[in-house]
Enzyme design. Structure first.
Site, PDB file in Angstrom:
ATOM      1  N   CYS A 116      17.908  32.710   1.828  1.00 50.64           N
ATOM      2  CA  CYS A 116      16.731  33.018   1.006  1.00 50.64           C
ATOM      3  C   CYS A 116      16.175  31.802   0.279  1.00 50.64           C
ATOM      4  CB  CYS A 116      17.065  34.121  -0.011  1.00 50.64           C
ATOM      5  SG  CYS A 116      17.512  35.687   0.759  1.00 50.64           S
ATOM      6  N   HIS A 256      11.961  33.969  -5.843  1.00 49.21           N
ATOM      7  CA  HIS A 256      12.367  34.698  -4.639  1.00 49.21           C
ATOM      8  C   HIS A 256      12.341  36.195  -4.944  1.00 49.21           C
ATOM      9  CE1 HIS A 256      14.542  36.176  -1.252  1.00 49.21           C
ATOM     10  NE2 HIS A 256      15.656  36.408  -1.931  1.00 49.21           N
ATOM     11  N   ASN A 286      12.522  42.284   0.232  1.00 52.27           N
ATOM     12  CA  ASN A 286      13.070  40.936   0.366  1.00 52.27           C
ATOM     13  C   ASN A 286      12.899  40.473   1.812  1.00 52.27           C
ATOM     14  OD1 ASN A 286      14.626  38.626   0.551  1.00 52.27           O
ATOM     15  ND2 ASN A 286      16.422  39.494  -0.454  1.00 52.27           N
TER      16      ASN A 286
END
Length: 330
Positions: A116, A256, A286
């Site tokens: 990520c 994020h 996500n």
């Protein structure tokens, strides 16, 4: 006096699959509820890529969106850096496949896997290529088809993840662009967030993988939650301090998009003013390396030239960091 050459983002694009996986859909797949998911994550929907498509297809669509919107010539691209944890195949690199699909036959193209945090890693690498005059037109991609690795019956992961791709175009400038990046990693998080199968340690070999569910993404949510907040907050504070800036100087924070509670906690920890944090997690979930460029892309009309933007991410490994940039698109 030495004048530093900066790399600036001069164009941005994105792509989202059409298929939507709602919380109601997940209620049919496992023991969960819309209320429980929203309370714990802030997510209502996520996008899912069609089965016959792959990460490179999303990246190509995002690049085509960018060049059309900003009237760029694909043939001008010198290098493509792709941040992804879900390559089309183990080799060649997904960046190579993207280059072929775009008709680019002589180009430096490679993948970066930092989970990520991947987009921040690739952005810093891309900026370095521009700053050193080795390349003038560098495209940085964040793209992941993570739904391919989600066990639809596992409510610890199926509620979180969706697919997508975001891209930026970097060019040289004498004005401040990509200002700084503080990026860190270690190996202590490997047991808390991983996809074990497919590498040399656990190669695909039939039923063993299926039985052990090593082909699916797995995470210990409590450990990741706590570590993400601390790591992203510390990275933001560090990169600001190193540049003699305070959080009041930041116009936009782009974290994020892992979990709404993490996003809110980081904002509170660094004491950023309410309304300065950009988010799109509610309808996208996500998207791994794609979250930050997609969030900027969807909110690009809010950004004005000269705005100080801080990016921060946390991912498997663990890997984490923060970046500072001046927004240079009019």
């Amino acid at each position: 006096m030495y004048n530093r050459q900066y790399a600036s983002i001069t164009a941005i694009g994105g792509y989202l699959p059409q298929q939507v996986r709602t919380n109601h859909d997940l209620e049919q797949a496992c023991a969960t509820s819309d209320e429980w998911i929203v309370k714990r994550t802030g997510i209502k929907e996520r996008r899912i890529l069609d089965k016959d498509l792959a990460t490179s297809d999303m990246a190509v669509a995002a690049i085509r969106n960018m060049v059309a919107e900003y009237k760029r010539n694909i043939s001008d691209i010198d290098a493509i850096l792709v941040a992804t944890s879900t390559p089309d195949m183990l080799m060649p690199a997904t960046a190579n496949l993207i280059a072929e699909k775009l008709g680019l036959t002589n180009i430096w193209a490679f993948d970066v896997n930092a989970a990520c945090s991947g987009f921040l890693y690739a952005l810093d690498l891309g900026a370095s290529l521009v700053e050193t005059n080795r390349y003038r037109n560098v495209v940085v991609v964040g793209a992941d088809n993570i739904s391919s690795f989600v066990n639809i019956e596992d409510r610890s992961t199926n509620i979180l993840f969706g697919d997508g791709a975001g891209v930026v175009w970097l060019e040289p400038t004498q004005e401040e662009g990509i200002m700084d990046a503080f990026l860190q990693s270690n190996g202590i998080g490997k047991e808390y967030l991983n996809i074990e199968a497919g590498g040399s340690l656990y190669p695909f070999n039939g039923d063993v993988i299926v039985e052990n569910e090593r082909k699916y993404i797995r995470q210990d949510g409590k450990v990741v939650f706590k570590q993400a907040i601390q790591s992203m907050s510390d990275a933001c504070k560090h990169v600001l301090s190193r540049n003699n800036l305070t959080v009041e100087d930041v116009r936009w924070l782009v974290p994020h998009q892992a979990n709404k509670r993490i996003i809110d906690a980081v904002g509170k920890e660094i004491n950023i003013e309410e309304g300065k944090t950009l988010s799109n997690i509610e309808y996208l979930g996500n998207t791994i390396a794609a979250t930050i460029p997609l969030c900027i892309w969807e909110n690009v009309k809010k950004l004005n030239k000269g705005d100080l933007v801080m990016l921060t991410a946390f991912g498997a490994g663990f890997s984490w960091g923060a970046s500072l940039l001046r927004w240079m698109i009019e």
